[in-house]
Design an enzyme around this catalytic site. Structure first.
Site, PDB file in Angstrom:
ATOM      1  N   ASN A 193       0.851  -1.187   0.000  1.00 55.86           N
ATOM      2  CA  ASN A 193       0.000   0.000   0.000  1.00 55.86           C
ATOM      3  C   ASN A 193       0.889   1.239   0.000  1.00 55.86           C
ATOM      4  OD1 ASN A 193      -1.931   1.969   0.372  1.00 55.86           O
ATOM      5  ND2 ASN A 193      -2.443   1.372   2.472  1.00 55.86           N
ATOM      6  N   LYS A 206      -0.044   4.275  -0.221  1.00 56.51           N
ATOM      7  CA  LYS A 206      -0.734   5.383   0.449  1.00 56.51           C
ATOM      8  C   LYS A 206      -0.599   6.683  -0.376  1.00 56.51           C
ATOM      9  CE  LYS A 206      -0.401   3.091   4.878  1.00 56.51           C
ATOM     10  NZ  LYS A 206      -0.365   3.259   6.348  1.00 56.51           N
ATOM     11  N   HIS A 209      -9.802   0.628   5.053  1.00 55.37           N
ATOM     12  CA  HIS A 209      -8.510   0.836   5.716  1.00 55.37           C
ATOM     13  C   HIS A 209      -8.712   1.721   6.946  1.00 55.37           C
ATOM     14  CE1 HIS A 209      -4.390   2.159   6.452  1.00 55.37           C
ATOM     15  NE2 HIS A 209      -4.013   1.094   5.768  1.00 55.37           N
ATOM     16  N   GLU A 227      -7.152   4.129   8.238  1.00 56.46           N
ATOM     17  CA  GLU A 227      -6.998   5.578   8.079  1.00 56.46           C
ATOM     18  C   GLU A 227      -8.282   6.201   7.532  1.00 56.46           C
ATOM     19  OE1 GLU A 227      -2.249   4.903   7.328  1.00 56.46           O
ATOM     20  OE2 GLU A 227      -3.551   5.376   5.630  1.00 56.46           O
ATOM     21  N   GLU A 260      -5.083  -5.418  10.450  1.00 54.43           N
ATOM     22  CA  GLU A 260      -4.109  -4.357  10.687  1.00 54.43           C
ATOM     23  C   GLU A 260      -4.366  -3.717  12.054  1.00 54.43           C
ATOM     24  OE1 GLU A 260      -2.394  -2.307   6.876  1.00 54.43           O
ATOM     25  OE2 GLU A 260      -4.440  -1.666   7.192  1.00 54.43           O
ATOM     26  N   GLY A 291       2.597   2.171  10.814  1.00 50.89           N
ATOM     27  CA  GLY A 291       3.498   3.315  10.710  1.00 50.89           C
ATOM     28  C   GLY A 291       4.179   3.700  12.004  1.00 50.89           C
ATOM     29  N   SER A 349       3.532  -2.434  10.122  1.00 53.72           N
ATOM     30  CA  SER A 349       4.998  -2.389  10.205  1.00 53.72           C
ATOM     31  C   SER A 349       5.645  -3.706   9.807  1.00 53.72           C
ATOM     32  CB  SER A 349       5.445  -1.959  11.611  1.00 53.72           C
ATOM     33  OG  SER A 349       5.002  -0.646  11.896  1.00 53.72           O
TER      34      SER A 349
END
Length: 251
Positions: A9, A11, A95, A97, A167, A173, A212
């Site tokens: 991904n 992003k 996702h 985010e 996730e 991140g 990560s």
């Protein structure tokens, strides 16, 4: 046997120059034939990446799609039919985010999941808990509810043409990673939840770990029985690192 999948991904990263460099780097990688590989560039670069990776075995996906599958008056959105038209085979839905920062609801995620499938795309459904939810002991409740919202809306058979990615939000991140045992516990719970409605679907569906993932920890994570590959963030922007993660899945 489930074929491993490693998905990168990208992003909101990439310029024309950096994307061209990354494509060139991926073309130079020795990639395993027994692993499915995919990258998810931002929508601006999807067509370029698709053209640049022809013949490599790397599939191209999109990071999101509109709730409506076909073209229409929805300014700023991209329809699943348009993504399919430019070469996408997969699309991320739900996702963290988008859920946390943009307020995307479970109902919207289910609509996007359905829109993707109606256009022949494979949805990659992202589920996961925040640090506060994990510390409160609610990990399986949160992940289970996110999964159930799609199952209840579309039926268990929808997962015969889908991928799931666990996730943990606290590991995205941050440099933190769930231990292989922590990740396996959640993956096993996801599979068990699906198996309660269809053992056949649950056995076949691929469940990826995201959070990560890097070359240094990939082999240990992918060695768990219910982890079928990874959804890779920052490490996928480095061709050598991404190639190493793909090779770890093949080993």
């Amino acid at each position: 046997m489930r074929r491993p999948l490693v998905a990168g991904n990208w992003k909101m990263h990439g310029t024309r120059a950096s994307v061209a460099e990354l494509i060139n780097g991926l073309r130079q990688q020795v990639l395993p034939a027994d692993v499915e590989m995919a990258v998810f560039p931002c929508s601006l670069h999807v067509a370029e990446v698709f053209g640049g990776l022809v013949g490599t075995g790397v599939t191209v996906g999109a990071q999101d799609c509109a709730v409506d599958p076909e073209q229409g008056a929805l300014t700023g959105e991209v329809a699943a039919s348009q993504l399919q038209d430019v070469g996408c085979a997969l699309v991320l839905v739900g996702h963290s985010e988008r859920r946390l920062l943009l307020g995307e609801t479970d109902a919207e995620v289910a609509r996007k999941f359905a829109a993707a499938q109606s256009c022949g795309l494979t949805p990659l459904l992202c589920v996961g808990e925040t640090l506060a939810q994990r510390e409160a002991g609610k990990t399986l409740d949160v992940v289970g509810a996110q999964l159930a919202s799609v199952v209840e809306a579309l039926g268990i058979e929808a997962f015969a043409r889908a991928v799931v990615a666990y996730e943990p939000v606290w590991a995205i991140g941050s440099g933190l990673t769930a231990s292989p045992e922590q990740a396996q516990q959640v993956h096993a719970a996801i599979r068990a939840q699906l198996a309660a409605q269809s053992a056949e679907v649950a056995c076949a569906v691929r469940i990826l770990y995201g959070g990560s993932v890097k070359a240094a920890n990939a082999a240990e994570l992918f060695g768990m029985p219910d982890i079928d590959g990874g959804l890779v963030g920052g490490a996928s922007l480095n061709a050598d690192e991404f190639g190493a993660i793909c090779r770890a899945a093949g080993s």
